[in-house]
Design a protein around this motif. Structure first.
Motif, PDB file in Angstrom:
ATOM      1  N   ARG A 134       0.818  -1.222   0.000  1.00  0.00           N
ATOM      2  CA  ARG A 134       0.000   0.000   0.000  1.00  0.00           C
ATOM      3  C   ARG A 134       0.849   1.270   0.000  1.00  0.00           C
ATOM      4  N   GLU A 137       1.702   1.721  -3.567  1.00  0.00           N
ATOM      5  CA  GLU A 137       0.457   1.964  -4.298  1.00  0.00           C
ATOM      6  C   GLU A 137       0.009   3.410  -4.115  1.00  0.00           C
ATOM      7  N   LYS A 138       0.060   3.890  -2.850  1.00  0.00           N
ATOM      8  CA  LYS A 138      -0.350   5.279  -2.582  1.00  0.00           C
ATOM      9  C   LYS A 138       0.588   6.251  -3.299  1.00  0.00           C
ATOM     10  N   LYS A 177      -3.964   0.471   8.066  1.00  0.00           N
ATOM     11  CA  LYS A 177      -3.988  -0.702   7.173  1.00  0.00           C
ATOM     12  C   LYS A 177      -2.581  -1.253   7.024  1.00  0.00           C
ATOM     13  N   GLU A 212      -4.763   5.997   7.178  1.00  0.00           N
ATOM     14  CA  GLU A 212      -5.528   6.716   6.163  1.00  0.00           C
ATOM     15  C   GLU A 212      -6.678   7.424   6.834  1.00  0.00           C
ATOM     16  N   GLU A 303      -7.594   1.624  -4.159  1.00  0.00           N
ATOM     17  CA  GLU A 303      -6.548   0.606  -4.316  1.00  0.00           C
ATOM     18  C   GLU A 303      -6.657  -0.064  -5.675  1.00  0.00           C
TER      19      GLU A 303
END
Ligand code: ADP
Ligand code: MG
Length: 422
Positions: A134, A137-138, A177, A212, A303
């Protein structure tokens, strides 16, 4: 990539012996007569639907999965029974296949890299690695978001006590997360204050996480695109998703779901995200529509899944080309044509819960009553043993108009004891 045409002997045409990895020993074909074989890493339901789509087009298939009874392995021409990192299994896979894809994002990126040394692999290890983490990904979304009129939920990386101490209270209430291995709401904790945050991070064993900000969700959507080796992108319209206990329960797929301008923006953003990393294959991006004071709400990119997605299962019955057909076409280097949805559709996920009554006593779902409804398409994945929360299958409901589809979906949900539609 040179196209791999279906139904023809493979160009290399050599007999192939599998079995090094403990899979059943088998020799494939005679020299020159071996059909083109498409491979998939992972034997779950997504792999099974890929295998079915590939076989319909005349390809042979090969699945790598350690479970001898995996849903995809059971229906594939070849099944290499091995762990995803087993060098012998990967060697078998490379020998058997003309090109290889994946059906889940947690396949080790190194395994894809080693396959890519000798075979076309799509999506690439680098693209799959982004979806596995993540934090990456972010960062990827943030690099793309400004350009495409969508935003990313405010977030912070929490990888150390220093990060925890520095956490911005503007991100609270929020969701912590885990950076890796989260799915279906697992590896997530809602946190209201800094004390909660510290406790949640300890509960998650202090692994790398993202914190988040909790967004004011109006609804959730996903967009599925396919991108070819030549960079051409085709796209399904956004579908609206309803989750129950963190797991997708219902997908609504029809035009009135989302204002047109927003739908165009979501598809453009998805294309950009795919282009940015020269993605090849099927890609799904999840979006939130959030309250931001505007009439339509703002689009937030959540996502990505580097593969077909549960929310795209309706395409199997409601579109002229399904997400699995596109996965085959993209992998094989064949032309990608814009898919057309010919019917409004609702997809109802069938979790193992359907095989138990309200007091937890096993039962047989009343398929006869469900299948007596018009426009119902039942898909079961051949999994041994229903368990609550386990994805066992799905129902696609198609019809001539949205109201009719909704009415049948309500009746099917009622018969099976599924969550209400709205
Ligand atoms: P998973 O990998 O488990 O699907 P997601 O990041 O998609 O993880 O989160 C699961 C669900 O939790 C989302 O579909 C959404 O309903 C909710 N959720 C996740 N992040 C947020 C957020 N920042 N604000 C509000 N709800 C969220
Ligand atoms: Mg999700």
């Amino acid at each position: 990539m040179k196209p791999l045409f279906p139904g023809t002997p493979s160009a290399d045409g050599q007999p192939v012996t599998l079995g090094e990895a403990g899979s059943r020993p088998v020799t494939l074909g005679k020299a020159g007569s071996r059909p083109v074989t498409l491979g998939v890493m992972g034997g779950g339901q997504l792999g099974r639907m890929f295998v079915h789509a590939a076989q319909r087009m005349g390809y042979d298939t090969c699945v790598l999965d350690p479970d001898p009874l995996s849903p995809a392995g059971l229906v594939s021409h070849q099944h290499v029974v091995a762990d995803f990192s087993d060098p012998r299994g990967l060697a078998d896979m490379a020998r058997c296949c003309s090109a290889i894809t994946t059906e889940f994002e947690n396949v080790p990126a190194d395994a894809l890299l080693s396959l890519a040394a000798t075979r076309p692999v799509a999506p690439s290890a680098a693209c799959v690695a982004i979806a596995q983490n993540r934090v990456e990904e972010k960062a990827h979304f943030t690099a793309c978001a400004g350009l495409s009129g969508v935003s990313v939920a405010p977030y912070a990386v929490i990888e150390s006590n220093a990060h925890l101490r520095a956490a911005d209270s503007n991100l609270l209430p929020g969701i912590l997360k885990t950076a890796r291995m989260g799915y279906d709401g697992k590896g997530q904790v809602r946190v209201n204050n800094l004390a909660d945050l510290a406790a949640a991070w300890a509960d998650l064993k202090n692994v790398a996480c993202v914190l988040e900000k909790l967004m004011p969700l109006r609804s959730e959507f996903s967009v599925i695109v396919a991108r070819g080796w030549d960079g051409r992108v085709v796209s399904f319209a956004p579908q609206r998703n309803v989750h129950v206990n963190g797991i997708l329960a219902i997908t609504h797929a029809y035009e009135s779901n989302m204002p047109l301008a927003q739908s165009i923006r979501a598809q453009a953003a998805t294309k950009l995200i795919a282009d940015h990393v020269a993605y090849v294959g099927v890609l799904c991006i999840e979006f939130f529509v959030v309250d931001d004071g505007s009439a339509d709400g703002g689009l937030v990119v959540n996502e990505m899944a580097p593969r077909p997605h549960n929310s795209g299962h309706y395409t199997m019955n409601a579109c002229d080309v399904s997400q699995f057909d596109l996965q085959v076409l993209a992998l094989a280097g064949l032309p990608l044509v814009q898919p057309r949805q010919h019917s409004p559709a609702i997809m109802l996920n069938l979790l193992g819960d359907v095989w138990f009554d309200g007091s937890g006593i096993p039962r047989s779902p009343d398929w006869a009553a469900v299948l007596a409804l018009p426009g119902v398409h039942l898909h079961l994945y051949g999994k041994q043993g229903a368990r609550p929360g386990r994805k066992m299958g799905h129902l696609n409901i198609t019809g001539v108009d949205v109201a009719g589809v909704q009415s049948v979906a309500r009746r099917a949900a009622d018969i099976l004891g599924l969550p209400g539609l709205d």
